[in-house]
Design an enzyme around this catalytic site. Structure first.
Site, PDB file in Angstrom:
ATOM      1  N   THR A  15       0.815  -1.395   0.003  1.00 19.48           N
ATOM      2  CA  THR A  15      -0.169  -0.016  -0.051  1.00 19.48           C
ATOM      3  C   THR A  15       0.720   1.352  -0.019  1.00 19.48           C
ATOM      4  O   THR A  15       0.396   2.357  -0.670  1.00 19.48           O
ATOM      5  CB  THR A  15      -0.912   0.092   1.180  1.00 19.48           C
ATOM      6  OG1 THR A  15      -0.080   0.121   2.416  1.00 19.48           O
ATOM      7  CG2 THR A  15      -1.861  -1.107   1.095  1.00 19.48           C
ATOM      8  N   ASN A  16       2.061   1.146   0.565  1.00 18.87           N
ATOM      9  CA  ASN A  16       2.942   2.355   0.454  1.00 18.87           C
ATOM     10  C   ASN A  16       3.523   2.451  -0.918  1.00 18.87           C
ATOM     11  O   ASN A  16       3.659   3.530  -1.367  1.00 18.87           O
ATOM     12  CB  ASN A  16       3.986   2.286   1.535  1.00 18.87           C
ATOM     13  CG  ASN A  16       3.840   2.575   2.816  1.00 18.87           C
ATOM     14  OD1 ASN A  16       3.596   3.977   3.170  1.00 18.87           O
ATOM     15  ND2 ASN A  16       3.436   1.571   3.763  1.00 18.87           N
ATOM     16  N   MET A  88      10.863  -7.256   3.886  1.00 19.52           N
ATOM     17  CA  MET A  88      11.189  -8.002   5.031  1.00 19.52           C
ATOM     18  C   MET A  88      12.626  -8.690   4.923  1.00 19.52           C
ATOM     19  O   MET A  88      12.666 -10.037   5.068  1.00 19.52           O
ATOM     20  CB  MET A  88      10.246  -8.937   5.278  1.00 19.52           C
ATOM     21  CG  MET A  88       8.507  -8.331   5.620  1.00 19.52           C
ATOM     22  SD  MET A  88       8.682  -7.183   6.814  1.00 19.52           S
ATOM     23  CE  MET A  88       8.353  -8.207   8.277  1.00 19.52           C
ATOM     24  N   LYS A  89      13.705  -7.868   4.622  1.00 17.06           N
ATOM     25  CA  LYS A  89      14.804  -8.430   4.348  1.00 17.06           C
ATOM     26  C   LYS A  89      15.816  -7.411   4.745  1.00 17.06           C
ATOM     27  O   LYS A  89      15.816  -6.443   4.297  1.00 17.06           O
ATOM     28  CB  LYS A  89      15.153  -9.102   3.090  1.00 17.06           C
ATOM     29  CG  LYS A  89      16.415  -9.664   2.777  1.00 17.06           C
ATOM     30  CD  LYS A  89      16.484 -11.043   3.167  1.00 17.06           C
ATOM     31  CE  LYS A  89      18.155 -11.610   3.088  1.00 17.06           C
ATOM     32  NZ  LYS A  89      18.342 -12.951   3.541  1.00 17.06           N
ATOM     33  N   HIS A 107       9.440   2.889   8.861  1.00 17.15           N
ATOM     34  CA  HIS A 107       9.065   1.863   9.914  1.00 17.15           C
ATOM     35  C   HIS A 107       7.903   2.320  10.898  1.00 17.15           C
ATOM     36  O   HIS A 107       7.504   3.416  11.119  1.00 17.15           O
ATOM     37  CB  HIS A 107      10.270   1.948  10.738  1.00 17.15           C
ATOM     38  CG  HIS A 107      10.503   1.012  11.718  1.00 17.15           C
ATOM     39  ND1 HIS A 107      10.626  -0.366  11.781  1.00 17.15           N
ATOM     40  CD2 HIS A 107      10.187   0.816  13.148  1.00 17.15           C
ATOM     41  CE1 HIS A 107      10.557  -1.097  12.880  1.00 17.15           C
ATOM     42  NE2 HIS A 107      10.294  -0.144  13.754  1.00 17.15           N
TER      43      HIS A 107
HETATM   44  C1  GRF Z   1       4.414  -0.588   6.639  1.00 15.85           C
HETATM   45  O1  GRF Z   1       3.539  -0.489   7.650  1.00 15.85           O
HETATM   46  C2  GRF Z   1       5.916  -0.364   7.020  1.00 15.85           C
HETATM   47  O2  GRF Z   1       5.821   0.456   8.246  1.00 15.85           O
HETATM   48  C3  GRF Z   1       6.424  -1.632   7.271  1.00 15.85           C
HETATM   49  O3  GRF Z   1       5.772  -2.556   6.504  1.00 15.85           O
HETATM   50  C4  GRF Z   1       4.356  -1.963   6.291  1.00 15.85           C
HETATM   51  C5  GRF Z   1       4.211  -2.116   4.703  1.00 15.85           C
HETATM   52  O4  GRF Z   1       2.917  -2.137   4.255  1.00 15.85           O
HETATM   53  N1  GRF Z   1       7.880  -1.681   7.272  1.00 15.85           N
HETATM   54  P1  GRF Z   1       2.569  -2.073   2.851  1.00 15.85           P
HETATM   55  O5  GRF Z   1       3.144  -3.290   2.162  1.00 15.85           O
HETATM   56  O6  GRF Z   1       3.232  -0.983   2.143  1.00 15.85           O
HETATM   57  O7  GRF Z   1       1.136  -2.008   2.753  1.00 15.85           O
END
Ligand code: GRF
Length: 187
Positions: A15-16, A88-89, A107
């Site tokens: 989503t980001n 996630m790495k 974060h």
């Molecule tokens: C976010 O909440 C960020 O803070 C963390 O992982 C999440 C990723 O969310 N590092 P998305 O995949 O962007 O929805």
């Protein structure tokens, strides 16, 4: 304005990524999302790359030489800036050295508090008063690089891990683009 060719690294929902893509379509936004890298084949975020016709690549980060592969793709797409958005790495030293000061991460806590995983459950357990998000430069130590921007909100006694996540992500959608604008305004 010449936009920086940017790669977004994802592992999950994306989503980001979607939010950064929307912002990047604005002419005055300093970056263009030129490549998406995922280390999870099934990451939902890949759909946003597909939808907006952005090149994407799956890199299996369980292999030893995965970072050389990443570097090859970054070179191929002339990438000069990297956004980690739920990747996630831990990024290898090899990549960090080649992209010194050019990698940022978002974060879901107010760093330096709650580095690492499971931020929301730890905040609730700790009876924290405030939660939020931090955008920071990436260095060799986990969640420890210089902070670019933080945004916070008050935790109330009805909050759960789910509501904290939702509220944090809403702030992330403002913080990430603002951080990028701040970085390039200063260059
Ligand atoms: C976010 O909440 C960020 O803070 C963390 O992982 C999440 C990723 O969310 N590092 P998305 O995949 O962007 O929805």
């Amino acid at each position: 304005m010449v936009k920086k060719n940017t790669c977004v690294f994802i592992s999950g929902q994306g989503t980001n990524l979607r939010n950064l893509i929307f912002h990047s379509r604005d002419n005055s936004f300093p970056v263009k999302i030129s490549l998406v890298i995922t280390n999870k084949k099934e990451a939902h975020g890949i759909n946003f790359a597909k939808k907006f016709k952005i090149p994407y690549v799956f890199i299996d980060t369980t292999f030893n030489n995965y970072d050389n592969k990443i570097l090859l793709y970054l070179k191929k797409y002339k990438i000069s800036f990297i956004c980690l958005a739920g990747f996630m790495k831990v990024i290898s030293k090899n990549i960090i050295n080649k992209y010194q000061g050019k990698i940022i991460n978002i974060h879901p806590s107010l760093l330096p508090k709650f580095k690492g995983l499971n931020t929301f459950s730890r905040m609730l357990k700790n009876k924290e008063k405030k939660a939020g998000c931090t955008v920071h430069f990436v260095n060799a130590k986990l969640d420890s690089g210089n902070v670019i921007i933080k945004k916070n909100f008050n935790i109330n006694n009805r909050d759960t891990e789910i509501t904290l996540k939702n509220k944090t992500q809403k702030l992330e959608y403002r913080a990430f683009p603002e951080a990028i604008i701040r970085i390039f305004r200063n260059i």
